[in-house]
Design a protein around this motif. Structure first.
Motif, PDB file in Angstrom:
ATOM      1  N   PHE A  65       0.837  -1.193   0.000  1.00 26.44           N
ATOM      2  CA  PHE A  65       0.000   0.000   0.000  1.00 26.44           C
ATOM      3  C   PHE A  65       0.880   1.254   0.000  1.00 26.44           C
ATOM      4  O   PHE A  65       0.633   2.205  -0.755  1.00 26.44           O
ATOM      5  N   GLY A  66       1.938   1.230   0.816  1.00 24.42           N
ATOM      6  CA  GLY A  66       2.861   2.375   0.837  1.00 24.42           C
ATOM      7  C   GLY A  66       3.477   2.604  -0.527  1.00 24.42           C
ATOM      8  O   GLY A  66       3.535   3.738  -1.020  1.00 24.42           O
ATOM      9  N   VAL A  67       3.934   1.512  -1.176  1.00 23.71           N
ATOM     10  CA  VAL A  67       4.541   1.615  -2.503  1.00 23.71           C
ATOM     11  C   VAL A  67       3.538   2.203  -3.499  1.00 23.71           C
ATOM     12  O   VAL A  67       3.845   3.152  -4.238  1.00 23.71           O
ATOM     13  N   GLY A  68       2.319   1.644  -3.488  1.00 24.40           N
ATOM     14  CA  GLY A  68       1.297   2.098  -4.434  1.00 24.40           C
ATOM     15  C   GLY A  68       1.003   3.576  -4.255  1.00 24.40           C
ATOM     16  O   GLY A  68       0.913   4.331  -5.231  1.00 24.40           O
ATOM     17  N   LEU A  69       0.887   4.006  -2.995  1.00 22.74           N
ATOM     18  CA  LEU A  69       0.580   5.409  -2.695  1.00 22.74           C
ATOM     19  C   LEU A  69       1.679   6.319  -3.232  1.00 22.74           C
ATOM     20  O   LEU A  69       1.416   7.294  -3.959  1.00 22.74           O
ATOM     21  N   THR A  70       2.935   5.966  -2.911  1.00 23.01           N
ATOM     22  CA  THR A  70       4.038   6.819  -3.348  1.00 23.01           C
ATOM     23  C   THR A  70       4.115   6.861  -4.873  1.00 23.01           C
ATOM     24  O   THR A  70       4.215   7.949  -5.461  1.00 23.01           O
ATOM     25  N   VAL A  71       4.068   5.677  -5.516  1.00 18.40           N
ATOM     26  CA  VAL A  71       4.234   5.656  -6.968  1.00 18.40           C
ATOM     27  C   VAL A  71       3.103   6.439  -7.650  1.00 18.40           C
ATOM     28  O   VAL A  71       3.361   7.256  -8.544  1.00 18.40           O
ATOM     29  N   ALA A  72       1.859   6.237  -7.211  1.00 27.56           N
ATOM     30  CA  ALA A  72       0.736   6.946  -7.841  1.00 27.56           C
ATOM     31  C   ALA A  72       0.912   8.452  -7.700  1.00 27.56           C
ATOM     32  O   ALA A  72       0.796   9.201  -8.683  1.00 27.56           O
ATOM     33  N   CYS A  73       1.229   8.909  -6.488  1.00 26.85           N
ATOM     34  CA  CYS A  73       1.346  10.355  -6.262  1.00 26.85           C
ATOM     35  C   CYS A  73       2.527  10.933  -7.035  1.00 26.85           C
ATOM     36  O   CYS A  73       2.417  12.015  -7.617  1.00 26.85           O
ATOM     37  N   VAL A  74       3.659  10.195  -7.046  1.00 26.58           N
ATOM     38  CA  VAL A  74       4.840  10.713  -7.752  1.00 26.58           C
ATOM     39  C   VAL A  74       4.539  10.847  -9.239  1.00 26.58           C
ATOM     40  O   VAL A  74       4.847  11.883  -9.857  1.00 26.58           O
ATOM     41  N   MET A  75       3.884   9.822  -9.827  1.00 27.82           N
ATOM     42  CA  MET A  75       3.597   9.884 -11.268  1.00 27.82           C
ATOM     43  C   MET A  75       2.666  11.055 -11.583  1.00 27.82           C
ATOM     44  O   MET A  75       2.870  11.779 -12.560  1.00 27.82           O
ATOM     45  N   MET A  76       1.632  11.253 -10.748  1.00 28.68           N
ATOM     46  CA  MET A  76       0.706  12.360 -11.007  1.00 28.68           C
ATOM     47  C   MET A  76       1.426  13.697 -10.874  1.00 28.68           C
ATOM     48  O   MET A  76       1.256  14.597 -11.711  1.00 28.68           O
ATOM     49  N   LEU A  77       2.256  13.831  -9.834  1.00 29.89           N
ATOM     50  CA  LEU A  77       2.934  15.110  -9.598  1.00 29.89           C
ATOM     51  C   LEU A  77       3.902  15.430 -10.738  1.00 29.89           C
ATOM     52  O   LEU A  77       3.976  16.567 -11.201  1.00 29.89           O
ATOM     53  N   ILE A  78       4.641  14.388 -11.203  1.00 27.44           N
ATOM     54  CA  ILE A  78       5.587  14.618 -12.300  1.00 27.44           C
ATOM     55  C   ILE A  78       4.822  15.058 -13.546  1.00 27.44           C
ATOM     56  O   ILE A  78       5.211  16.011 -14.235  1.00 27.44           O
ATOM     57  N   PHE A  79       3.691  14.397 -13.779  1.00 32.27           N
ATOM     58  CA  PHE A  79       2.879  14.777 -14.944  1.00 32.27           C
ATOM     59  C   PHE A  79       2.393  16.221 -14.818  1.00 32.27           C
ATOM     60  O   PHE A  79       2.502  17.017 -15.764  1.00 32.27           O
ATOM     61  N   PHE A  80       1.876  16.588 -13.647  1.00 34.31           N
ATOM     62  CA  PHE A  80       1.407  17.963 -13.435  1.00 34.31           C
ATOM     63  C   PHE A  80       2.548  18.951 -13.647  1.00 34.31           C
ATOM     64  O   PHE A  80       2.365  20.020 -14.245  1.00 34.31           O
ATOM     65  N   ALA A  81       3.740  18.592 -13.137  1.00 35.35           N
ATOM     66  CA  ALA A  81       4.886  19.497 -13.292  1.00 35.35           C
ATOM     67  C   ALA A  81       5.155  19.750 -14.767  1.00 35.35           C
ATOM     68  O   ALA A  81       5.366  20.894 -15.181  1.00 35.35           O
ATOM     69  N   PHE A  82       5.107  18.679 -15.577  1.00 35.37           N
ATOM     70  CA  PHE A  82       5.430  18.842 -17.000  1.00 35.37           C
ATOM     71  C   PHE A  82       4.357  19.650 -17.717  1.00 35.37           C
ATOM     72  O   PHE A  82       4.685  20.555 -18.477  1.00 35.37           O
ATOM     73  N   ILE A  83       3.060  19.334 -17.480  1.00 34.46           N
ATOM     74  CA  ILE A  83       2.074  20.066 -18.284  1.00 34.46           C
ATOM     75  C   ILE A  83       1.894  21.489 -17.780  1.00 34.46           C
ATOM     76  O   ILE A  83       1.591  22.371 -18.557  1.00 34.46           O
ATOM     77  N   SER A  84       2.100  21.730 -16.484  1.00 33.67           N
ATOM     78  CA  SER A  84       1.917  23.114 -16.039  1.00 33.67           C
ATOM     79  C   SER A  84       3.061  23.984 -16.548  1.00 33.67           C
ATOM     80  O   SER A  84       2.894  25.179 -16.769  1.00 33.67           O
ATOM     81  N   ARG A  85       4.226  23.379 -16.786  1.00 32.49           N
ATOM     82  CA  ARG A  85       5.336  24.133 -17.364  1.00 32.49           C
ATOM     83  C   ARG A  85       5.016  24.529 -18.805  1.00 32.49           C
ATOM     84  O   ARG A  85       5.402  25.572 -19.286  1.00 32.49           O
ATOM     85  N   GLY A  86       4.309  23.616 -19.480  1.00 36.38           N
ATOM     86  CA  GLY A  86       4.027  23.845 -20.891  1.00 36.38           C
ATOM     87  C   GLY A  86       3.137  25.050 -21.134  1.00 36.38           C
ATOM     88  O   GLY A  86       3.205  25.664 -22.187  1.00 36.38           O
ATOM     89  N   ASP A  87       2.305  25.402 -20.146  1.00 34.37           N
ATOM     90  CA  ASP A  87       1.375  26.506 -20.359  1.00 34.37           C
ATOM     91  C   ASP A  87       2.078  27.824 -20.599  1.00 34.37           C
ATOM     92  O   ASP A  87       1.572  28.684 -21.299  1.00 34.37           O
ATOM     93  N   ARG A  88       3.252  27.988 -19.963  1.00 32.94           N
ATOM     94  CA  ARG A  88       3.896  29.284 -20.042  1.00 32.94           C
ATOM     95  C   ARG A  88       4.557  29.494 -21.405  1.00 32.94           C
ATOM     96  O   ARG A  88       4.543  30.584 -21.942  1.00 32.94           O
ATOM     97  N   ASN A  89       5.157  28.429 -21.940  1.00 30.27           N
ATOM     98  CA  ASN A  89       5.784  28.577 -23.266  1.00 30.27           C
ATOM     99  C   ASN A  89       4.977  27.772 -24.268  1.00 30.27           C
ATOM    100  O   ASN A  89       5.290  26.611 -24.497  1.00 30.27           O
ATOM    101  N   PRO A  90       3.965  28.305 -24.815  1.00 27.65           N
ATOM    102  CA  PRO A  90       3.138  27.494 -25.715  1.00 27.65           C
ATOM    103  C   PRO A  90       3.860  27.203 -27.037  1.00 27.65           C
ATOM    104  O   PRO A  90       4.776  27.901 -27.392  1.00 27.65           O
TER     105      PRO A  90
END
Lengths: 327, 122
Positions: free
Chosen positions: A302-327
């Motif tokens: 459960f700990g592994v699943g929680l960390t991996v899910a959150c890390v993947m979502m956060l990394i994805f958010f980091a990448f797409i939110s960066r994209g908004d500034r330089n279209p």
């Protein structure tokens, strides 16, 4: 290995070689990224033929899913244009690669034949895992018993590496939250995709939970479940908007949950120490050692699943939110 | 099927070298990362090929089956894939920062800008 499986193995590997040649030769970055998705899916099929069902699962979700999305997000920021190098220098790399490859091929001549049951790799620790783990750990999936119990230290190290990569990504590019933006600025432009993904997302999440909690008995476990769960949210973000997904899974909470997952893993080890055993020795967690193993594996997965899910979502958010500034 | 004894390993070596070639010969940073990814997947393929046992099945205990493939490489590679995507994303994040600082992701242009900056600094 039966002949038909061997045939499938040979054909799939040949397809993999062709895909790789295409990746090396094609100019368009977009095509290359799409082909890497194909590459990963083929690799996952080969893993199934080679009996590595858990690995195939992970490769399909990570390679064909998340990594393709992240690559596309990056290309969206850096742009598609590629300039040719002024002086063409493909001869020297080719010579280096050919020599290295030839040396490696020479090395394989000493290797035991493919699928040889007498190969050294099968005669040391593997018999212990295969023969004893169903009674010692008490769960049928040997991959899960080795991952979570016998080699629990390694897995904890891997989870921490994943967590450390998240810290790296967040300190390099961070997540931009657009507070105060009017939410549904534009009307939904993709009604078909949105309706279909709304239909699919609950099933993806259900499947992720199944993979998480059924990983002791069938293929699956925390790593796969975490990635599949993240894919559901990523699909939502892609078909609706980034802001919608961030409202659903706020990065502030995800960051805390990601660290909580690592804490749960390490905490299980500390609890087993407090109960008089070694670090991550689940035998002492309950009166019956096999029950203790069950609880321990369930909690750390459960700990592994929680960390991996959150890390993947956060990394994805980091990448797409960066994209908004330089279209 | 003697001639196929080492087929898997040779394919692995080919993939590895293709990834290696992409890594050293391309000028574009994202292509280099893709090359590294191919290299990485070929290593996964090597481990999983080593774990396969003739007549074995997936290592999940079941009635009436007594030959299983080796579960240890599966464990190592399963975690390596997830660690791999994390490190890839770190590399891509670095590429984004390089793009923002240098306004290019071509290796030769970055080196050129660096040497100009060095000359100005000295």
């Amino acid at each position: 290995m039966s002949n038909i499986n061997l045939l499938i193995d040979v054909v799939l590997l040949a397809m993999l070689v062709l895909t790789t040649i295409a990746i090396v030769r094609i100019e368009s970055l977009f095509a290359i990224v799409m082909l890497t998705g194909v590459f990963s899916l083929l690799a996952a099929n080969i893993f199934i033929i080679l009996d590595a069902v858990d690995v195939a699962f992970t490769e399909a979700a990570v390679g064909a899913g998340i990594s393709t999305v992240l690559m596309l997000a990056t290309i969206g920021i850096t742009g598609y244009e590629q300039k040719r190098r002024r002086k063409i220098s493909w001869v020297a790399p080719l010579i280096v690669v050919t020599i290295t490859g030839a040396v490696l091929v020479y090395g394989t001549l000493d290797m035991p034949a493919f699928t040889d049951p007498e190969a050294p790799i099968h005669t040391h620790v593997a018999p212990r895992y295969i023969n004893e783990s169903p009674t010692e750990v008490g769960i049928p999936n040997m991959v899960t018993s080795v991952l979570a119990s016998y080699r629990g230290y390694d897995t904890m190290g891997e989870v921490i590496v994943v967590f450390a990569a998240l810290i790296g990504v967040l300190s390099l590019i961070g997540i931009r939250e657009h507070k105060g933006d009017p939410k549904h600025l534009e009307p939904p432009a993709r009604p078909v995709l949105q309706v279909m993904s709304k239909f699919m997302i609950p099933f993806i999440i259900l499947f992720a939970l199944y993979v998480q909690f059924h990983g002791d008995f069938g293929p699956g476990g925390g790593f796969q479940a975490g990635v599949i769960f993240a894919v559901a949210i990523i699909l939502y973000a892609l078909t609706f908007s980034q802001q919608d997904a961030m409202d659903l899974a706020p990065p502030r909470i995800l960051k805390r949950l990601a660290s909580l997952g690592v804490l749960i893993y390490g905490g299980t080890g500390v609890v087993s120490m407090l109960k008089g055993g070694n670090f991550l020795d689940y035998n002492v967690l309950a009166h019956d050692p096999v029950h203790g193993q069950h609880y321990g594996i369930l909690v750390i997965e459960f700990g592994v699943g929680l960390t991996v899910a959150c890390v993947m979502m956060l990394i994805f958010f980091a990448f797409i939110s960066r994209g908004d500034r330089n279209p | 099927m003697m001639s196929l004894d080492l087929y898997n390993y040779w394919v692995v070596i080919f993939l590895m070298m293709a990834g290696f070639y992409m890594l050293i010969a391309s000028n574009h940073l994202i292509r280099k990362i893709i090359g590294l990814n191919i290299f990485q997947t070929s290593v996964f393929m090597l481990y999983i090929s080593l774990g396969k046992v003739a007549g074995g099945t997936a290592p999940i205990a079941a009635e009436g089956i007594d030959t299983y493939s080796n579960p240890l490489p599966h464990v190592l590679i399963l975690t390596a894939i997830v660690v791999g995507i994390s490190t890839t994303s770190l590399a891509l994040a670095l590429v984004i920062r390089i793009k923002e600082s240098y306004d290019t992701v071509q290796e030769d242009e970055i080196l050129e800008l660096d040497s100009i900056a060095d000359e100005e600094g000295s």
